[in-house]
Design a protein around this motif. Structure first.
Motif, PDB file in Angstrom:
ATOM      1  N   ALA A   1       0.814  -1.206   0.000  1.00 36.71           N
ATOM      2  CA  ALA A   1       0.000   0.000   0.000  1.00 36.71           C
ATOM      3  C   ALA A   1       0.848   1.258   0.000  1.00 36.71           C
ATOM      4  CB  ALA A   1      -0.924  -0.009   1.213  1.00 36.71           C
ATOM      5  N   SER A   2       2.160   1.104   0.143  1.00 39.91           N
ATOM      6  CA  SER A   2       2.988   2.295   0.266  1.00 39.91           C
ATOM      7  C   SER A   2       4.157   2.254  -0.724  1.00 39.91           C
ATOM      8  CB  SER A   2       3.518   2.392   1.689  1.00 39.91           C
ATOM      9  OG  SER A   2       4.523   3.360   1.734  1.00 39.91           O
ATOM     10  N   PRO A   3       4.017   2.954  -1.847  1.00 45.01           N
ATOM     11  CA  PRO A   3       5.137   3.010  -2.793  1.00 45.01           C
ATOM     12  C   PRO A   3       6.381   3.630  -2.169  1.00 45.01           C
ATOM     13  CG  PRO A   3       3.133   3.907  -3.759  1.00 45.01           C
ATOM     14  CD  PRO A   3       2.847   3.689  -2.322  1.00 45.01           C
ATOM     15  N   VAL A   4       6.166   4.589  -1.261  1.00 44.96           N
ATOM     16  CA  VAL A   4       7.321   5.248  -0.628  1.00 44.96           C
ATOM     17  C   VAL A   4       8.131   4.234   0.157  1.00 44.96           C
ATOM     18  CG1 VAL A   4       8.040   7.050   0.937  1.00 44.96           C
ATOM     19  CG2 VAL A   4       6.011   7.379  -0.483  1.00 44.96           C
ATOM     20  N   ALA A   5       7.415   3.495   1.022  1.00 45.71           N
ATOM     21  CA  ALA A   5       8.130   2.504   1.828  1.00 45.71           C
ATOM     22  C   ALA A   5       8.780   1.463   0.928  1.00 45.71           C
ATOM     23  CB  ALA A   5       7.167   1.835   2.805  1.00 45.71           C
ATOM     24  N   SER A   6       8.071   1.061  -0.118  1.00 54.43           N
ATOM     25  CA  SER A   6       8.653   0.063  -1.024  1.00 54.43           C
ATOM     26  C   SER A   6       9.931   0.593  -1.652  1.00 54.43           C
ATOM     27  CB  SER A   6       7.649  -0.297  -2.111  1.00 54.43           C
ATOM     28  OG  SER A   6       6.559  -0.963  -1.545  1.00 54.43           O
ATOM     29  N   SER A   7       9.900   1.864  -2.054  1.00 51.43           N
ATOM     30  CA  SER A   7      11.101   2.441  -2.646  1.00 51.43           C
ATOM     31  C   SER A   7      12.249   2.435  -1.659  1.00 51.43           C
ATOM     32  CB  SER A   7      10.840   3.880  -3.077  1.00 51.43           C
ATOM     33  OG  SER A   7       9.672   3.960  -3.814  1.00 51.43           O
ATOM     34  N   ILE A   8      11.932   2.760  -0.419  1.00 49.50           N
ATOM     35  CA  ILE A   8      13.009   2.791   0.580  1.00 49.50           C
ATOM     36  C   ILE A   8      13.564   1.390   0.792  1.00 49.50           C
ATOM     37  CG2 ILE A   8      13.480   3.214   3.014  1.00 49.50           C
ATOM     38  CD1 ILE A   8      11.594   5.628   2.757  1.00 49.50           C
ATOM     39  N   VAL A   9      12.666   0.405   0.775  1.00 47.73           N
ATOM     40  CA  VAL A   9      13.132  -0.975   0.908  1.00 47.73           C
ATOM     41  C   VAL A   9      14.104  -1.303  -0.235  1.00 47.73           C
ATOM     42  CG1 VAL A   9      12.438  -3.392   0.830  1.00 47.73           C
ATOM     43  CG2 VAL A   9      11.080  -1.764   2.124  1.00 47.73           C
ATOM     44  N   VAL A  10      13.721  -0.910  -1.440  1.00 44.72           N
ATOM     45  CA  VAL A  10      14.583  -1.205  -2.588  1.00 44.72           C
ATOM     46  C   VAL A  10      15.923  -0.482  -2.447  1.00 44.72           C
ATOM     47  CG1 VAL A  10      14.863  -0.858  -5.052  1.00 44.72           C
ATOM     48  CG2 VAL A  10      12.702  -1.671  -4.152  1.00 44.72           C
ATOM     49  N   ILE A  11      15.860   0.787  -2.075  1.00 42.32           N
ATOM     50  CA  ILE A  11      17.104   1.559  -1.984  1.00 42.32           C
ATOM     51  C   ILE A  11      18.027   0.955  -0.932  1.00 42.32           C
ATOM     52  CG2 ILE A  11      18.061   3.797  -1.344  1.00 42.32           C
ATOM     53  CD1 ILE A  11      15.506   5.034  -2.518  1.00 42.32           C
ATOM     54  N   VAL A  12      17.458   0.646   0.232  1.00 42.40           N
ATOM     55  CA  VAL A  12      18.285   0.075   1.291  1.00 42.40           C
ATOM     56  C   VAL A  12      18.861  -1.262   0.839  1.00 42.40           C
ATOM     57  CG1 VAL A  12      18.209  -0.918   3.599  1.00 42.40           C
ATOM     58  CG2 VAL A  12      17.148   1.280   3.166  1.00 42.40           C
ATOM     59  N   GLY A  13      18.009  -2.070   0.216  1.00 42.94           N
ATOM     60  CA  GLY A  13      18.488  -3.368  -0.255  1.00 42.94           C
ATOM     61  C   GLY A  13      19.628  -3.213  -1.239  1.00 42.94           C
ATOM     62  N   LEU A  14      19.470  -2.276  -2.146  1.00 43.08           N
ATOM     63  CA  LEU A  14      20.490  -2.083  -3.166  1.00 43.08           C
ATOM     64  C   LEU A  14      21.799  -1.590  -2.552  1.00 43.08           C
ATOM     65  CD1 LEU A  14      21.014  -2.123  -6.200  1.00 43.08           C
ATOM     66  CD2 LEU A  14      20.363   0.274  -6.251  1.00 43.08           C
ATOM     67  N   CYS A  15      21.686  -0.581  -1.695  1.00 43.21           N
ATOM     68  CA  CYS A  15      22.895  -0.063  -1.041  1.00 43.21           C
ATOM     69  C   CYS A  15      23.608  -1.188  -0.315  1.00 43.21           C
ATOM     70  CB  CYS A  15      22.535   1.011  -0.022  1.00 43.21           C
ATOM     71  SG  CYS A  15      22.007   2.534  -0.773  1.00 43.21           S
ATOM     72  N   THR A  16      22.833  -1.997   0.409  1.00 44.04           N
ATOM     73  CA  THR A  16      23.440  -3.086   1.156  1.00 44.04           C
ATOM     74  C   THR A  16      24.144  -4.054   0.223  1.00 44.04           C
ATOM     75  OG1 THR A  16      21.577  -2.863   2.636  1.00 44.04           O
ATOM     76  CG2 THR A  16      22.981  -4.773   2.933  1.00 44.04           C
ATOM     77  N   ALA A  17      23.449  -4.394  -0.865  1.00 45.16           N
ATOM     78  CA  ALA A  17      24.019  -5.381  -1.779  1.00 45.16           C
ATOM     79  C   ALA A  17      25.364  -4.904  -2.311  1.00 45.16           C
ATOM     80  CB  ALA A  17      23.050  -5.641  -2.923  1.00 45.16           C
ATOM     81  N   ILE A  18      25.437  -3.641  -2.744  1.00 43.77           N
ATOM     82  CA  ILE A  18      26.674  -3.131  -3.324  1.00 43.77           C
ATOM     83  C   ILE A  18      27.739  -2.930  -2.252  1.00 43.77           C
ATOM     84  CG2 ILE A  18      27.701  -1.186  -4.544  1.00 43.77           C
ATOM     85  CD1 ILE A  18      25.968  -2.597  -6.406  1.00 43.77           C
ATOM     86  N   PHE A  19      27.336  -2.286  -1.165  1.00 49.59           N
ATOM     87  CA  PHE A  19      28.278  -1.934  -0.105  1.00 49.59           C
ATOM     88  C   PHE A  19      28.950  -3.172   0.476  1.00 49.59           C
ATOM     89  CE2 PHE A  19      29.039  -0.338   4.299  1.00 49.59           C
ATOM     90  CZ  PHE A  19      29.866   0.710   3.965  1.00 49.59           C
ATOM     91  N   ALA A  20      28.115  -4.162   0.804  1.00 50.72           N
ATOM     92  CA  ALA A  20      28.682  -5.366   1.412  1.00 50.72           C
ATOM     93  C   ALA A  20      29.569  -6.104   0.420  1.00 50.72           C
ATOM     94  CB  ALA A  20      27.555  -6.274   1.896  1.00 50.72           C
ATOM     95  N   ALA A  21      29.160  -6.095  -0.883  1.00 51.22           N
ATOM     96  CA  ALA A  21      29.982  -6.784  -1.875  1.00 51.22           C
ATOM     97  C   ALA A  21      31.351  -6.116  -1.972  1.00 51.22           C
ATOM     98  CB  ALA A  21      29.278  -6.776  -3.221  1.00 51.22           C
ATOM     99  N   LEU A  22      31.384  -4.786  -1.905  1.00 49.71           N
ATOM    100  CA  LEU A  22      32.667  -4.091  -1.966  1.00 49.71           C
ATOM    101  C   LEU A  22      33.525  -4.427  -0.761  1.00 49.71           C
ATOM    102  CD1 LEU A  22      31.579  -0.593  -3.291  1.00 49.71           C
ATOM    103  CD2 LEU A  22      32.815  -2.379  -4.512  1.00 49.71           C
TER     104      LEU A  22
END
Lengths: 114, 737, 566
Positions: free
Chosen positions: B302-323
């Motif tokens: 029901a919340s595109p905003v929250a979904s976007s934040i979930v995606v952003i956090v997930g993405l940052c984590t994926a890249i950051f941890a891989a580095l």
């Protein structure tokens, strides 16, 4: 009976009371202090008796019952009784302190400790 | 629904609990009376059996569930009312539905394999029953987490697994570093837990103020069936609340699933025994956040905003941890950061609205990451408990079974086509690319995340290749030629080694909680519970109890994708098994689906080839890079490392900054409050009052000389004064006031 | 049975006198007498418990005897759901405290006598329904505690004892003024001077009690509140607590944390909610702000303490903050949560002090730097400590979680609905206190039990003995019971707590009245008028009748069946 005016009784009373009061304050011997206290009490007694005689209480209606006239005298009896009790206790204390210290000086009895 | 097997669902949780009790109450006695060898075998078997039996019951339940029509696949069983007051009712109830049973399979299935492995791995451990007690208890709590039919029950499991994680990380408690890592894990998790509590508070407030829910819910505000029934209309009418609740829940998920701001604890958690890392910190507990998002998808959808934040956090984590993984030399640390990175991918899927895809990756990841962890445990076991990859090399000659199984895990995680990892990663990135769910201010976050996600996948392939190459290829002189620690002459690089080892073994958290470096160094010396590596060392292959789990997991790592997803080249395989199975738990209408095959996105034609080649290219690059053994730029001499790698080894300073801020800042603040506010200001005010009283009483005390004459005089003066005042009073007023 | 509550109060008192009369050298006899008395008191409280029904919010087993008739002061006792569990907690913790006090070897007789005296006074606080009687008991608890700290305490015991005495006595002086003012208002309005809580509350429930005295209501509110804030204690009146805890002997700490602090929160439930319905709303935010500050402040300061007892003392400040958050949310959930949290804090913090006492008796130090690595040395002790610590952390499944969770949820509901100007911000900040709790408690556990055991003093330690385990075991059972089946506790308190809430939030005329037998509370917390008492009422202990404009009050001995709505 009414030869001596009230003022004289009061004057003598005042003199006795003042003497007693000064004595209580300046003397250091407890026995003397006791005598001075007695003096003050007797000064008060004298005034009581004088007033009882010359100026009966305005609260008592004229022709009231006889005993109501005796209020002043009654007070004096009370004071004498209290004074006697006081002397009995007080002298006892003084004797006890004398036995303890061989000396009785009021100024040295400045603490509550033995 | 009438199937009596559903009533047996309590045994799924009960058996691990009974196992725990047995370990707690009888473990020590059994080992004492039967002798260490037999006793350990008995207690280990009991521990494994408890989980395996739980798995068997789970299989029966899931079969019964599959026979029900799809729309009836949600059965709940209530044991008793846990909290029952006028305004809220929270029963002890379990929910049997595809999502919970899928997780039960993962937990008990992989759990029993890891238990089996642990009987071998921990064979030399003195505190054998304590380890299995914690492990069984963990499984029980994890099952409560996934099976509970309301959020507070999920929370019991949530905090319970956190507790077990805490106990297991600090299992070797004599080392302060371990207990510090344990504390860190618990405390950082607690930050997430608060988010979950906030979310529950808001949910209760929201639902209990809705008339329809009040009429129908009977106070069971937080039970899933009530939430699913009333929440969609409520959150649709109240998108701001939906965002708030979703974000609060997501904070919880971040804590448990080690997402970006709160990932700190997971790498340190590697201080625990390796089976623990496999079970808790790779396969099960850390995926709890994804489970939560799946459960509460009605709010997130029901919340595109929250979904976007979930995606952003997930993405940052994926890249950051891989580095960060590129700078790690501890084999378990590499895997830990890889886990963090993969969890980030799962959150990208959930944020993009494809919750079941998140679950898909949870499952495949559980297989290959558990495999890799257990494999690394076998390597560590073979290398005398040395965890530094720079000491490894050429191990494929010595531990072939471990090598082969780990290779399968490696290609699976790297995303070589047709392995399980490839299927789930393809699904995540494709769905993210086409998703319309994560829209933030008109920007399709999901699409960008999909493209950048390919880069994360590429990085994964490279650093995993690095790990494999350093461990299994190259020369064995790296470990053969290390002189014994007790030896008289040290070569220069050995000093470096010891130093680096001291710091990297336990992560950059050298501060710990309130301990200085000296204290740490002192405790570190006692860490070695095994003999050291030296020139006489010869690695041995692990016993069957340890390689059988590896083999099973390798099988699933390779084949789970084909089994759960199907592939177009094999028409005989059923298609989309998992998606269909999880269909009943989709409570969110997937906006994403609408756009999936209609609106084209830029560079669409590259997606499929990239998906096929990204992992392979990563592996080839990695192989070329590390073919000749350990590069000088990653050796013992930290000064020769390039700046990027040094920064990565230090987690780009993030962990240090956070821990410093937390510990030193918190310490300063606490001391300030204690020494200044409490002792100076609050007590100062009271003491000041007391002081004023003291001064006053001194003043009065002057009169109390103790001389009777003085008192007499005062009485006299006082009476005269009163008399004088009376006379004055009567004279001036005539007695009438 | 008629006077079970009086028995409960006076049995410990008689026990105390009996112990005091024993010869000095018979230490064992003093110990046995004290233990026997405390067990007897516990049995009596069990009798009370069995006869108690949780279905009614009215006072039960009431006793009322005129005491100072011309001032309307009476000896008036009664028990309801609010006080029931606190009485049970008192008698229960007292057994354990006396049991632990078998360690005491100095002036045993006086120690035991004071403990029993303390028990008597604490029970009096929870059972009295007359304000003056309450005040007398409230102050009477200070005297034994003062001596317990001052004679058997640690190094700075004199300082701590005086600080304890001055803070708490000073706080409650104004409460006495408030009580007199309440009685005066009653006499102004109704012509009778009375300190009877039930009568005054019933007048307030009717509605015209405070008419014309609104200003005064606010002032009296704070007079009462100050006493309770100091007692709980809340920031910024908390500084007496760490000192008192650190210096007090173990039994004293257990009682202090377990029961004495609860007198503050009990006071809120007994006085603040029922008596000040018109002003309580406007003071919800200030009190909650104090509570939230207390939660964070107590937690953060606890985290830097070098002394384990001090750490636990500061943690009490934080935990009691949650109680206040719950109670002042004025929601059903919150009040129930606050009430259960106070019990749970009594159990888990009491258990913590007990465990610390056990190690203190062995090592005679409370400083973290003297410990470390005890886990290998004392596995059973460390397991028990872990459980109690987790309960204090508020792990679900232990009792600590239930109270914190419900209190927070209640506060959220209030904030979400905007009751009394509350927003969700305050509860959200309060929730972060849970993190801080984990920080300081885990640090405590790590410093005491983890790491290498390097201190030779510690290497000689043996695990705790079976009788010591037996002493802690009941508390552990309660920790899990309270965490897994808290309904046992809720069942008995439900009605009284919901009534207390309605007394505070309902408009005049619709408030439940303790003296109105036709008032009853449903399971959902609604006020209903029930059938007249002649045929249906049972076990209701007090009846209020109005004849010739005067309030009469009489105990009712008929037994009552379940209340049914009309």
């Amino acid at each position: 009976m009414n030869d001596v005016p009230l003022l004289v009784y009061l004057g003598i009373g005042l003199f006795m009371f003042a003497t007693g009061a000064v004595g209580v304050v300046v003397r250091r011997n407890p026995v003397v202090v006791f005598m001075c206290i007695e003096l003050m009490l007797n000064a008060v007694n004298l005034t009581f008796l004088a007033f009882a005689r010359y100026a009966p209480s305005p609260l008592v209606p004229p022709g009231g019952q006889q005993h109501t006239w005796m209020a002043g005298q009654m007070a004096v009896i009370f004071v004498m009784a209290v004074a006697a009790a006081e002397v009995a206790v007080g002298l006892g204390i003084i004797m006890a302190i004398y036995r303890l210290r061989n000396k009785v000086d009021l100024d040295e009895m400045s603490t509550m400790r033995g | 629904m009438q199937n009596p097997i559903f009533d047996q669902v309590w045994w799924v949780i009960g058996l691990p609990l009974i196992g725990w009790l047995i370990q707690c109450l009888f473990g020590k006695n059994v080992i004492q009376s039967l002798g260490p060898a037999t006793g350990k075998r008995v207690m280990g078997s009991i521990a494994v059996l408890a989980i395996a039996a739980s798995f068997a019951i789970g299989v029966m339940i899931i079969q019964a569930l599959a026979q029900l029509p799809a729309d009836q696949r949600a059965v709940s069983r209530t044991l008793f009312d846990w909290i029952n007051i006028a305004s809220i009712r929270i029963p002890f109830e379990l929910r049997i539905d595809p999502l919970s049973m899928t997780m039960v399979m993962v937990i008990t299935g992989i759990g029993s394999l890891i238990h089996l492995y642990a009987t071998g791995y921990m064979a030399e451990e003195k505190d054998y029953p304590r380890f299995f007690a914690y492990l069984n208890l963990f499984v029980a709590f994890m099952l409560v987490l996934v099976l509970g039919n309301n959020l507070p029950m999920l929370f019991i499991g949530w905090e319970g697994v956190g507790l077990c994680s805490y106990l297991l990380i600090g299992f070797w408690y004599k080392d302060f570093a371990n207990s510090k890592a344990a504390n860190k894990a618990f405390i950082v998790n607690r930050i997430g837990d608060v988010g979950l509590v906030l979310g529950m508070g808001l949910l209760v407030s929201l639902i209990s103020s809705n008339p329809a829910a009040v009429a129908g819910a009977d106070g069971r505000w937080l039970s899933y069936d009530v939430l699913f029934e009333y929440l969609p209309s409520i959150v649709a009418a109240n998108p701001a609340m939906a965002t708030a609740i979703a974000l609060c829940l997501f904070v919880g998920a971040c804590g448990k699933s080690a997402q970006f701001p709160l990932y700190l604890w997971l790498p340190d958690a590697m201080a625990g025994p390796t089976p623990v890392s496999a079970l808790i910190h790779a396969a099960t507990m850390v995926t709890a956040g994804v489970v939560l998002l799946n459960r509460m998808q009605v709010v997130f959808a029901a919340s595109p905003v929250a979904s976007s934040i979930v995606v952003i956090v997930g993405l940052c984590t994926a890249i950051f941890a891989a580095l960060i993984a590129f700078g790690q030399t501890d084999i378990k640390k590499v895997l830990a950061y890889s886990t963090v990175s993969q969890l980030g991918l799962m959150f990208i899927a959930c944020g993009a609205g494809y919750y079941w895809v998140g679950m898909f990756h949870v499952i495949t990841h559980a297989f290959f990451k558990a495999l890799l962890f257990l494999g690394s445990g076998a390597v560590i076991h073979a290398m005398a408990h040395d965890q530094d990859m720079r000491n490894y090399g050429n191990l494929r000659k010595y531990i072939p079974i471990t090598f082969i199984t780990m290779v399968i895990g490696w290609i699976a995680i790297a995303g070589v086509p047709l392995t399980s990892g490839w299927f789930s990663k393809e699904d995540i990135l494709h769905d993210a690319l086409y998703s319309q769910q994560a829209m933030l201010g008109g920007v399709n976050i999901g699409m960008y995340a999909g493209w950048i996600g390919f880069f994360a996948a590429f990085l994964t392939a490279v650093y995993m290749t690095r790990m494999m190459m350093l461990t299994f290829w190259g020369g064995q002189e790296r470990w053969k030629l290390i002189p014994a620690h007790a030896g008289g002459h040290h070569e220069d690089h050995h000093h470096e080694h010891a130093h680096a080892h001291a710091h990297h073994d336990h992560g950059p958290d050298t501060h710990g909680f309130f301990y200085t470096d000296e204290e740490l160094a002192k405790t570190h010396e006692e860490h070695g519970h095994h003999h050291e590596l030296d020139e006489n060392h010869k690695p041995h292959e692990v016993p069957p109890s340890m390689w059988i789990p590896l083999a099973v997991l390798a099988l699933f790592s390779a084949g789970a994708g084909l089994w759960l997803k199907g592939y177009k080249a094999f028409p005989s395989l059923p298609k989309d098994t998992l998606e269909k199975w999880l269909e009943p738990v989709k409570y969110a209408e997937e906006k994403a689906h609408g756009g999936a095959h209609h609106s084209p996105i830029p560079f669409e034609q590259f997606i499929t080839p990239i998906g096929y080649w990204v992992g392979i290219v990563g592996i080839i690059l990695g192989v070329l890079w590390y073919l000749r053994g350990l590069p000088k730029a990653e050796g013992w001499d930290l000064a020769r490392w390039n700046p990027f790698r040094r920064a990565a080894a230090d987690q780009f300073g993030y962990d240090r900054a956070m821990v410093d801020a937390g510990i030193e800042g918190g310490g300063l603040l606490g001391t300030f409050m204690w020494k200044v506010v409490d002792n100076k200001i609050v007590d100062g005010a009271v003491n000041g009052l007391a002081g004023a009283m003291g001064v006053l009483s001194k003043g009065f005390g002057w009169f109390q000389s103790g001389y009777a004459r003085g008192y007499a005089l005062m009485m006299l003066v006082g009476s005269v004064a009163i008399l004088g005042w009376l006379i004055y009073f009567f004279n001036t007023t005539g007695g009438r006031s | 049975m008629q006077s079970i509550l009086s028995w409960l109060i006076f049995v410990p008192l008689v026990g105390a006198l009996a112990v005091a009369c024993l010869p000095d050298e018979r230490k064992d006899l003093a110990r046995i007498t004290a233990l026997g008395t405390s067990v007897l008191a516990f049995l009596l409280s069990l009798v009370m418990f069995v006869n108690f029904t949780g279905k009614s919010f009215h006072f039960q087993m009431v006793e009322k005897v005129p005491w100072i008739e011309r001032f309307g002061i009476s000896y008036h006792l009664g028990v309801d759901g609010t006080s029931l569990w606190l009485v049970m907690l008192t008698t229960f913790l007292m057994i354990i405290s006396v049991w632990f006090s078998l360690y005491v070897n100095v002036k045993v007789k006086a120690y035991m006598a004071l403990l029993l005296l303390l028990e008597s006074a604490m029970l009096g606080v929870f059972l009295s329904l007359d304000m003056i009687l309450f005040f007398v008991f409230f102050e009477a608890t200070l005297i034994p505690m003062y001596f317990l700290i001052n004679i058997w305490g640690g190094e700075r015991r004199a300082y701590a004892a005086v600080k304890f005495f001055i803070f708490t006595a000073g706080g409650s002086i104004l409460m006495l003024v408030g009580m007199v003012m309440l009685a005066w208002i009653h006499s102004q309005k109704y012509g009778t001077l009375t300190f009877d809580l039930v009568l005054i509350q019933s007048s307030i429930a009717q509605g015209d009690f405070w008419v014309g005295f609104l200003q005064l209501q606010a002032i009296i509110f704070w007079f009462f509140m100050l006493a309770f804030l100091v007692k709980m204690p809340m920031f910024p009146f908390h500084t007496w607590l760490p000192d008192a805890h650190v210096e007090a002997p173990t039994a004293g700490s257990v009682i202090l944390a377990g029961v004495l602090l609860k007198m503050g929160t009990y006071g809120i439930l007994r006085f603040i909610l029922p008596l000040f319905p018109d002003v309580i709303g406007q003071f919800v935010v200030p009190v909650m702000v104090l509570a939230v500050i207390g939660i964070l402040y107590g937690g953060i300061v606890a985290a830097v303490q070098p002394d384990v007892k001090k750490l636990v003392a500061y943690s009490s400040v934080a935990h009691m903050g949650f109680v206040v958050i719950g109670l002042f949310s004025l929601t059903q959930t919150g009040i129930q949560g606050g009430a259960i949290q106070q019990l749970n804090h009594g159990i888990s913090t009491g258990a913590l002090f007990l465990l610390i006492g056990l190690i203190y008796e062995r090592r005679h130090t409370r400083l973290f730097k003297d410990y470390g690595g005890l886990k290998a040395q004392m596995p059973i002790y460390s397991a028990l400590f872990l459980i109690v610590m987790l309960s204090s952390v508020g792990l679900p499944g232990t009792n600590g979680f239930i109270g914190e969770f419900l209190a927070l949820v209640g506060a959220f509901q209030a904030g979400f609905a905007g009751f009394n100007g509350l927003t969700v911000v305050l509860p959200a900040i309060a929730a972060t206190g849970v993190i801080v709790a984990a920080v300081y408690l885990l640090i405590m556990f790590k410093d005491m039990f983890y790491g290498p055991n390097t201190n030779p003093e510690n290497q000689r330690l043996k695990d705790i003995k079976p009788w010591e385990i037996a002493m802690v075991a009941p508390l552990i059972v309660l920790i899990f019971w309270g965490g897994l089946y808290p309904n046992t506790f809720f069942e008995k308190m439900d009605a009284s707590l919901n009534a207390a809430r309605l007394m505070a939030v309902n408009p005049a005329g619709q408030r439940p009245s303790w003296a109105e037998p036709t008032h009853e509370i449903t399971a959902k917390g609604q006020l209903v008028e029930v059938a007249p008492r002649e045929n249906l009422w049972e076990g209701i202990s007090v009846v209020r009748t109005i004849s010739e404009g005067k309030l009469n009050f009489e105990p009712d001995t008929t037994l009552r069946a379940e209340a049914t709505p009309k």
